[in-house]
Design an enzyme around this catalytic site. Structure first.
Site, mmCIF file in Angstrom:
data_model
loop_
_atom_site.group_PDB
_atom_site.id
_atom_site.type_symbol
_atom_site.label_atom_id
_atom_site.label_comp_id
_atom_site.label_asym_id
_atom_site.label_seq_id
_atom_site.Cartn_x
_atom_site.Cartn_y
_atom_site.Cartn_z
ATOM 1 C CG ASP A 194 -1.802 1.209 1.314
ATOM 2 O OD1 ASP A 194 -2.958 1.118 0.865
ATOM 3 O OD2 ASP A 194 -1.352 2.258 1.825
ATOM 4 C CE1 TYR A 246 0.431 7.778 3.043
ATOM 5 C CE2 TYR A 246 0.825 5.613 2.103
ATOM 6 C CZ TYR A 246 0.063 6.450 2.887
ATOM 7 O OH TYR A 246 -1.058 5.951 3.522
ATOM 8 C CE LYS A 258 -4.023 4.576 0.861
ATOM 9 N NZ LYS A 258 -2.561 4.312 0.917
ATOM 10 C CG HIS A 307 -4.924 9.400 0.642
ATOM 11 N ND1 HIS A 307 -3.553 9.423 0.526
ATOM 12 C CD2 HIS A 307 -5.172 8.838 1.850
ATOM 13 C CE1 HIS A 307 -3.009 8.911 1.611
ATOM 14 N NE2 HIS A 307 -3.967 8.558 2.431
#
Length: 288
Positions: free
Chosen positions: A48, A53, A82, A114
């Protein structure tokens, strides 16, 4: 996808492992490589990541290098990413395609919106639902093209999910939200069940805050396992997939051992009774 890890059947007909590896806060290429290597060795077959990120490229590079070393193919792993909430609305198509580019994949197994809100807008701004609808339309198009095998959402409330179901052409395959004994999300789980949407947990350990609970220590001691393993097992024993994250190879391995034991009905009941509505992540309940 062939794996000994138990899996859940999504409403697309695809199977997703109950255990995935979370990559939040892993950015440096060497850190991502080391963690992914340990995860693959421990049996993880789902990963994931997210645009926010800032590690999609690093994950893609690590998998390209490591899958052959572990005698695995692309089809044997399940990749989730996401959409960054900075790109809700009109910018969503371009942003979603960038995720594919950064991961250097022909397709992503699961792609999520997200957050329910848009960066720069107030929670009450009525442009939020408009942007969400635009984003979902873009994801539906990429799903139709086969670039996203499944699409879903993250951090949605029951109201957000019900609103999506009213206008979507492709129903969401999954909802990823915070879930642990302090936040059992009973109503949200019920809505997901009603709409055949897989309910997936993040922040299963409450960022470590739950480790202060004497009941957790008691249950862990009784089952001869770690508190983290108890919390992850509590979720998967309710058929809720988890995506624990760690940079420590030993903890990565420990987190994968949650299918080696089972909690008793009494243990499950005691842990669930801790529910108090506490959150360690963002609270989306005020987003229009």
């Amino acid at each position: 996808m062939s794996s000994s890890t138990p899996s859940v059947l999504l409403n697309t007909g695809a199977r997703m492992p109950h255990l995935g590896f979370g990559t939040s806060k892993l950015k440096a290429p060497e850190d991502v490589f080391r963690a992914v290597d340990a995860a693959l060795a421990s049996g993880y077959r789902a990963f994931d990541c997210a645009a926010i990120y800032e590690n999609e490229a690093q994950l893609g590079q690590a998998l390209r290098s490591l899958l052959p070393q572990h005698n695995l193919t692309r089809k044997e792993v399940f990749i989730t990413s996401k959409l960054n909430y900075r790109h809700q609305g009109g910018a969503s198509m371009e942003a979603a395609l960038l995720s594919l580019t950064r991961l250097d994949l022909d397709y992503i197994d699961l792609y999520l919106i997200h957050f329910p809100h848009t960066y720069g807008l107030s929670e009450s701004d009525q442009q939020n639902p408009v942007n969400r609808a635009q984003s979902w339309a873009a994801l539906e198009e990429l799903h139709a093209q086969g670039r996203f095998k499944a699409i879903g959402v993250s951090n949605y409330t029951p109201a957000h999910l019900k609103q999506l179901m009213q206008h979507c052409k492709v129903p969401p395959a999954l909802l990823q939200v915070e879930f642990h004994p302090w936040l059992c999300q009973k109503e949200l789980r019920s809505v997901c069940e009603e709409y055949d949407v897989c309910f997936q947990a993040f922040s299963s350990l409450g960022k470590g805050a739950l480790f202060t609970q004497p009941i957790l220590t008691e249950v862990a001691s009784r089952n001869r396992c770690t508190p983290a393993q108890v919390l992850l097992r509590w979720a998967v024993q309710q058929r809720v997939p988890v995506i624990p994250k760690s940079a420590n190879p030993d903890r990565i391995k420990e987190n994968a051992q949650i299918f080696d034991f089972a909690l008793s009905a009494a243990d499950m009941k005691m842990l669930t009774a801790l529910d108090c509505g506490w959150r360690c992540a963002m609270d989306p309940t005020g987003v229009a």
